[in-house]
Enzyme design. Sequence first.
Site, PDB file in Angstrom:
ATOM      1  N   PRO A 185     -78.669   7.340  33.021  1.00  0.00           N
ATOM      2  CA  PRO A 185     -78.914   7.598  31.615  1.00  0.00           C
ATOM      3  C   PRO A 185     -78.694   9.045  31.185  1.00  0.00           C
ATOM      4  CG  PRO A 185     -80.966   7.144  32.780  1.00  0.00           C
ATOM      5  CD  PRO A 185     -79.850   6.797  33.709  1.00  0.00           C
ATOM      6  N   ASN A 186     -78.124   9.157  29.989  1.00  0.00           N
ATOM      7  CA  ASN A 186     -77.885  10.431  29.293  1.00  0.00           C
ATOM      8  C   ASN A 186     -76.728  11.240  29.865  1.00  0.00           C
ATOM      9  OD1 ASN A 186     -80.102  10.133  27.389  1.00  0.00           O
ATOM     10  ND2 ASN A 186     -81.410  10.360  29.182  1.00  0.00           N
ATOM     11  N   ASP A 216     -84.599  -0.334  45.540  1.00  0.00           N
ATOM     12  CA  ASP A 216     -84.447  -1.621  46.238  1.00  0.00           C
ATOM     13  C   ASP A 216     -82.967  -1.995  46.359  1.00  0.00           C
ATOM     14  OD1 ASP A 216     -87.161  -1.900  46.628  1.00  0.00           O
ATOM     15  OD2 ASP A 216     -87.457  -3.388  45.051  1.00  0.00           O
ATOM     16  N   GLU A 267     -76.856  11.105  47.109  1.00  0.00           N
ATOM     17  CA  GLU A 267     -77.593  11.352  45.862  1.00  0.00           C
ATOM     18  C   GLU A 267     -77.109  12.678  45.300  1.00  0.00           C
ATOM     19  OE1 GLU A 267     -81.785  11.644  46.549  1.00  0.00           O
ATOM     20  OE2 GLU A 267     -82.230  12.147  44.455  1.00  0.00           O
ATOM     21  N   ASN A 317     -75.820   9.663  40.715  1.00  0.00           N
ATOM     22  CA  ASN A 317     -76.720  10.505  39.938  1.00  0.00           C
ATOM     23  C   ASN A 317     -77.437   9.546  39.006  1.00  0.00           C
ATOM     24  OD1 ASN A 317     -78.119  12.219  38.314  1.00  0.00           O
ATOM     25  ND2 ASN A 317     -76.382  13.577  37.841  1.00  0.00           N
ATOM     26  N   HIS A 326     -86.411   9.360  39.352  1.00  0.00           N
ATOM     27  CA  HIS A 326     -87.828   9.671  39.526  1.00  0.00           C
ATOM     28  C   HIS A 326     -88.745   8.484  39.217  1.00  0.00           C
ATOM     29  CE1 HIS A 326     -85.914  13.538  39.438  1.00  0.00           C
ATOM     30  NE2 HIS A 326     -85.584  13.406  38.160  1.00  0.00           N
ATOM     31  N   ARG A 349     -89.844  15.997  38.478  1.00  0.00           N
ATOM     32  CA  ARG A 349     -88.472  15.832  38.996  1.00  0.00           C
ATOM     33  C   ARG A 349     -88.401  16.067  40.509  1.00  0.00           C
ATOM     34  NH1 ARG A 349     -85.425  15.669  34.139  1.00  0.00           N
ATOM     35  NH2 ARG A 349     -86.440  16.916  32.539  1.00  0.00           N
ATOM     36  N   ALA A 398     -82.743  10.273  35.086  1.00  0.00           N
ATOM     37  CA  ALA A 398     -84.212  10.180  35.141  1.00  0.00           C
ATOM     38  C   ALA A 398     -84.694   8.964  35.925  1.00  0.00           C
ATOM     39  CB  ALA A 398     -84.775  10.161  33.721  1.00  0.00           C
ATOM     40  N   HIS A 401     -77.429  15.541  42.076  1.00  0.00           N
ATOM     41  CA  HIS A 401     -78.013  16.078  40.840  1.00  0.00           C
ATOM     42  C   HIS A 401     -77.294  17.359  40.480  1.00  0.00           C
ATOM     43  CE1 HIS A 401     -81.173  13.161  41.035  1.00  0.00           C
ATOM     44  NE2 HIS A 401     -81.330  13.472  42.311  1.00  0.00           N
ATOM     45  N   TYR A 412     -76.987  21.743  32.342  1.00  0.00           N
ATOM     46  CA  TYR A 412     -76.011  20.816  32.932  1.00  0.00           C
ATOM     47  C   TYR A 412     -74.554  21.276  32.795  1.00  0.00           C
ATOM     48  CZ  TYR A 412     -80.120  17.806  33.084  1.00  0.00           C
ATOM     49  OH  TYR A 412     -81.370  17.298  33.348  1.00  0.00           O
ATOM     50  N   ARG A 434     -75.289  17.889  26.227  1.00  0.00           N
ATOM     51  CA  ARG A 434     -76.709  17.785  26.549  1.00  0.00           C
ATOM     52  C   ARG A 434     -77.169  19.010  27.348  1.00  0.00           C
ATOM     53  NH1 ARG A 434     -78.801  14.280  31.628  1.00  0.00           N
ATOM     54  NH2 ARG A 434     -81.011  14.418  31.144  1.00  0.00           N
ATOM     55  N   SER A 477     -78.393  19.714  38.410  1.00  0.00           N
ATOM     56  CA  SER A 477     -79.355  20.824  38.455  1.00  0.00           C
ATOM     57  C   SER A 477     -80.132  20.790  39.775  1.00  0.00           C
ATOM     58  CB  SER A 477     -80.340  20.683  37.284  1.00  0.00           C
ATOM     59  OG  SER A 477     -81.104  19.490  37.416  1.00  0.00           O
ATOM     60  N   ARG A 489     -87.383  22.632  38.980  1.00  0.00           N
ATOM     61  CA  ARG A 489     -87.738  22.219  37.625  1.00  0.00           C
ATOM     62  C   ARG A 489     -89.144  21.601  37.594  1.00  0.00           C
ATOM     63  NH1 ARG A 489     -82.845  19.032  35.152  1.00  0.00           N
ATOM     64  NH2 ARG A 489     -84.097  19.430  33.258  1.00  0.00           N
TER      65      ARG A 489
HETATM   66  C1  DQA Z   1     -80.347  15.080  36.823  1.00  0.00           C
HETATM   67  C2  DQA Z   1     -81.785  15.571  36.982  1.00  0.00           C
HETATM   68  C3  DQA Z   1     -82.760  14.550  36.430  1.00  0.00           C
HETATM   69  O1  DQA Z   1     -84.094  15.021  36.586  1.00  0.00           O
HETATM   70  C4  DQA Z   1     -82.495  14.322  34.962  1.00  0.00           C
HETATM   71  O2  DQA Z   1     -83.367  13.333  34.450  1.00  0.00           O
HETATM   72  C5  DQA Z   1     -81.076  13.982  34.682  1.00  0.00           C
HETATM   73  C6  DQA Z   1     -80.030  14.724  35.389  1.00  0.00           C
HETATM   74  C7  DQA Z   1     -79.317  16.145  37.284  1.00  0.00           C
HETATM   75  O3  DQA Z   1     -78.142  15.776  37.406  1.00  0.00           O
HETATM   76  O4  DQA Z   1     -79.656  17.303  37.476  1.00  0.00           O
HETATM   77  O5  DQA Z   1     -80.774  13.164  33.821  1.00  0.00           O
HETATM   78  O6  DQA Z   1     -80.174  13.946  37.650  1.00  0.00           O
END
Ligand code: DQA
Length: 160
Positions: free
Chosen positions: A23-24, A100, A111, A87, A93, A124, A90, A113, A36, A31, A115, A120
């Site tokens: 998401p996002n 699963d 995995e 990635n 978390h 997170r 959110a 990320h 980011y 954003r 950031s 943070r």
């Molecule tokens: C993220 C870090 C997450 O905490 C956050 O909710 C994101 C982006 C990152 O790429 O740093 O949406 O996964």
Amino acid sequence: MTDTETATETNLKTRTVLVLNGPNLNLLGQRQPEIYGAETLSDVEARCRTEAEAHGLTLAFHQSNAEHALIDWIHAYRVGSAGIVINAGAYTHTSIAILDALNTCEVPIVECHISNVHRREAFRHHSYVSLAATAVMAGFGTHGYVLAVRHLAHLRDARP
Ligand code: DQA
């Protein structure tokens, strides 16, 4: 389907890396650029494709804001692919359902990320995805995706 078609399809999947975004992340570039960065998700996709192809891999690249869509893509690549870069945004978390799904995977999982989540907010710092991940990238900016794809190529080359 003929045997040759099945073999070709299997071969293609073995060479495919799935890069999955939660998401996002469709808003990357707009954003919170101070966190980011300025690159868009299309920029990241192009860089991952170049990296994958340089290693003889094919790239599948997807983003969704919906948990069930992310789970369906994990299911599609859980067996027989070269691996998954995820990635989960959110959902990292919060989502036991994504954990699963990842726990059903027979392929390596990186995995990723953008950031450094450990610098943070405390919420997170915990990742459900980490419980299933082979490796974790955090704080490398969008370059982390490229490094993650390279790592999956390395793992494929290291296989007996
Ligand atoms: C993220 C870090 C997450 O905490 C956050 O909710 C994101 C982006 C990152 O790429 O740093 O949406 O996964």
